[in-house]
Enzyme design. Sequence first.
Site, short mmCIF file in Angstrom:
data_model
loop_
_atom_site.label_atom_id
_atom_site.label_comp_id
_atom_site.label_asym_id
_atom_site.label_seq_id
_atom_site.Cartn_x
_atom_site.Cartn_y
_atom_site.Cartn_z
N TYR A 1 87.62 -84.98 64.90
CA TYR A 1 88.48 -86.24 64.22
C TYR A 1 89.68 -85.77 63.75
O TYR A 1 89.53 -84.64 63.18
CB TYR A 1 87.38 -86.60 63.10
CG TYR A 1 85.93 -87.17 63.71
CD1 TYR A 1 85.93 -88.75 64.10
CD2 TYR A 1 84.77 -86.70 63.80
CE1 TYR A 1 84.82 -89.08 64.70
CE2 TYR A 1 83.77 -87.13 64.54
CZ TYR A 1 83.62 -88.39 64.89
OH TYR A 1 82.64 -88.83 65.31
N SER A 2 90.63 -86.50 64.03
CA SER A 2 91.96 -86.22 63.63
C SER A 2 91.89 -86.21 61.83
O SER A 2 91.46 -87.43 61.57
CB SER A 2 92.95 -87.24 64.14
OG SER A 2 92.88 -87.30 65.35
N CYS B 1 98.75 -91.19 69.95
CA CYS B 1 97.44 -90.66 69.34
C CYS B 1 96.42 -92.00 69.64
O CYS B 1 96.94 -93.26 69.20
CB CYS B 1 97.49 -90.33 68.12
SG CYS B 1 95.70 -89.56 67.73
N GLU C 1 97.63 -87.11 71.79
CA GLU C 1 96.13 -86.79 71.49
C GLU C 1 95.48 -87.90 71.87
O GLU C 1 95.41 -88.99 70.98
CB GLU C 1 96.11 -86.27 70.13
CG GLU C 1 94.59 -85.84 69.85
CD GLU C 1 94.53 -84.91 68.55
OE1 GLU C 1 94.65 -83.67 68.83
OE2 GLU C 1 94.26 -85.32 67.44
N TYR D 1 91.43 -89.71 73.43
CA TYR D 1 90.22 -89.48 73.31
C TYR D 1 89.38 -90.74 73.85
O TYR D 1 90.14 -91.91 73.86
CB TYR D 1 89.54 -88.77 72.17
CG TYR D 1 90.12 -89.41 70.92
CD1 TYR D 1 89.49 -90.79 70.23
CD2 TYR D 1 91.21 -89.21 70.07
CE1 TYR D 1 89.77 -91.43 69.28
CE2 TYR D 1 91.78 -89.66 68.95
CZ TYR D 1 91.16 -90.91 68.64
OH TYR D 1 91.40 -91.52 67.35
P1 FAD Z 1 78.37 -90.05 71.28
O1 FAD Z 1 76.96 -90.28 70.60
O2 FAD Z 1 78.83 -88.49 71.41
O3 FAD Z 1 78.48 -90.81 72.58
C1 FAD Z 1 79.56 -90.70 73.31
C2 FAD Z 1 79.15 -90.96 74.77
O4 FAD Z 1 78.74 -92.15 74.88
C3 FAD Z 1 80.43 -90.51 75.65
O5 FAD Z 1 80.54 -89.13 76.16
C4 FAD Z 1 79.92 -91.59 76.88
O6 FAD Z 1 78.81 -90.74 77.80
C5 FAD Z 1 78.88 -92.66 76.15
N1 FAD Z 1 79.83 -94.11 76.20
C6 FAD Z 1 80.75 -94.04 75.31
N2 FAD Z 1 81.35 -95.35 75.66
C7 FAD Z 1 80.63 -96.00 76.65
C8 FAD Z 1 80.76 -96.95 77.27
N3 FAD Z 1 81.49 -98.14 76.80
N4 FAD Z 1 79.91 -97.33 78.18
C9 FAD Z 1 78.94 -96.16 78.68
N5 FAD Z 1 79.12 -95.02 78.08
C10 FAD Z 1 79.81 -94.82 77.07
N6 FAD Z 1 87.16 -90.91 66.74
C11 FAD Z 1 87.45 -91.52 65.66
O7 FAD Z 1 86.80 -92.48 65.46
N7 FAD Z 1 88.50 -91.29 64.68
C12 FAD Z 1 89.53 -90.23 65.07
O8 FAD Z 1 90.35 -89.84 64.35
C13 FAD Z 1 89.16 -89.33 66.16
N8 FAD Z 1 89.82 -88.25 66.60
C14 FAD Z 1 89.73 -87.59 67.59
C15 FAD Z 1 90.33 -86.40 68.00
C16 FAD Z 1 90.41 -85.54 68.95
C17 FAD Z 1 91.06 -84.55 69.10
C18 FAD Z 1 89.17 -86.05 69.74
C19 FAD Z 1 88.71 -85.15 71.02
C20 FAD Z 1 88.18 -87.18 69.63
C21 FAD Z 1 88.52 -87.75 68.51
N9 FAD Z 1 87.74 -88.60 68.31
C22 FAD Z 1 88.02 -89.79 67.24
C23 FAD Z 1 86.45 -88.91 69.08
C24 FAD Z 1 85.03 -88.62 68.58
O9 FAD Z 1 85.38 -87.17 68.54
C25 FAD Z 1 83.91 -88.99 69.04
O10 FAD Z 1 83.97 -88.81 70.45
C26 FAD Z 1 83.67 -90.18 68.93
O11 FAD Z 1 83.45 -90.49 67.47
C27 FAD Z 1 82.21 -90.71 69.53
O12 FAD Z 1 81.48 -89.74 69.23
P2 FAD Z 1 79.72 -90.35 68.80
O13 FAD Z 1 79.01 -88.89 68.59
O14 FAD Z 1 79.82 -91.27 67.93
O15 FAD Z 1 79.28 -90.60 70.28
#
Ligand code: FAD
Length: 408
Positions: free
Chosen positions: A188-189, A366, A406, A408
Amino acid sequence: MYSSALAATSGKTTAYGSRLFVYEVAGLSQNTDNDSLDYPIRRSGSVFITVPYERMNQEMRRITRMGGRIVSIKPLDAETPLKPTSNRSSEAEVAQPQQSKSNPTEKKRKPMTQAKTKVPVNIYKPKDPFIGKCIENYPLVAEGGSGIVQHLTFDLSGGDLHYLEGQSIGIIPPGTDDNGKPHKLRLYSIASTRHGDKGDDKTVSLCVRQLEYQHPETNETVYGVCSTHLCNLEVGADVAITGPVGKEMLLPDDEDANIVMLATGTGIAPFRAFLWRMFFEKHEDYKFKGKSWLIFGVPYTANILYKDKLEEIETNYPDNFELTYAISREQKNSEGGRMYIQHRVAEQAEKLWTMLQDPKTHLYMCGLKGMESGIEEGLSPFAAKQGVEWSDFVKKLKKEHRWHVEVY
Ligand code: FAD
């Protein structure tokens, strides 16, 4: 709760844990309106501040922030030898007293100057995360907006996690994945400045959107693991933090740099940190004098995160900050379709292009994946009119470290 960070910095477990050091500081004025700085100032203009070992870095940053300059650092017991600090990787990477490699006798003779702050990385690794506490978790989407986005702040007291604007931290959600393995970290940023939302160098803030989508086969609503964990986190709950990481999105030290920021949704996070550093905090060593411009894409007005603060900056700093919204579900582009960020970029192509010709201008983006191609769509026709191939131009900006992405 066990915190390895506590162990790493507690007086009982480090070589210097219980030691006190004296900072001689010049350049502080006692009528500063900042917090608890009320040390007696000598006629020489110096202030002597006694600092426990484990607060040396924090105190140093606080002093710098308040315009002070550390002239010397001595152990309270002048015979105490100074040795390397802890074994955490961060220790070598941040502004440190110069003790680590030098000879202690020499130390007593030479005044100490502050080393340049380097970029801290991976102070806490996934195997040994820092356990912070949630001290704030509030919604950012106003009524009528879409989705859930929360502003979270974590207390970092007791550890040595520190960071710079533009970096990210990892969060390890509790529990196990479908294979029974502990969840992996999500990045998360960071949305706060290096001093944190409380200004005491002891917090880090995030801006998190709860991932929610319809499963493509079952059509069931699926919620993301980590984002749901964070958005529902109670104040007082523990949170496992790693990092910080990232050198791509750092804000230049140059006060005269021009900063163009293109954000979609939670992509505002690093730019909140930038803007707070530029306009809400006061620093002796950083007084932003350039132009900054935020182009922010959201679906509805209610989804404009940190709207009041952004507009406050716009009102108070009209010469240094410009704010442009692309509100896709409410505004129309010139062809009558939804207004996305690339349409704003296209509308403003000439001005952006001119700014980017200045070697002091940095372009940051971003947020959603695909933004980069949107920006290309908006700017490349204008570049072509000037006889410039867009990809060559981007290559040049990258080479000059002025192109920061950046997504994601
Ligand atoms: P997970 O349970 O990990 O689910 C994600 C998975 O769900 C995906 O890999 C994909 O397989 C599936 N999926 C997602 N959308 C769909 C769809 N529409 N249809 C089908 N499948 C789908 N997030 C923020 O909210 N704020 C930030 O500031 C932020 N900064 C980031 C900075 C960087 C450098 C990076 C790489 C990511 C950032 N993210 C940010 C995103 C964050 O890291 C997570 O990826 C996000 O919160 C989702 O994680 P999760 O565990 O909730 O989802």
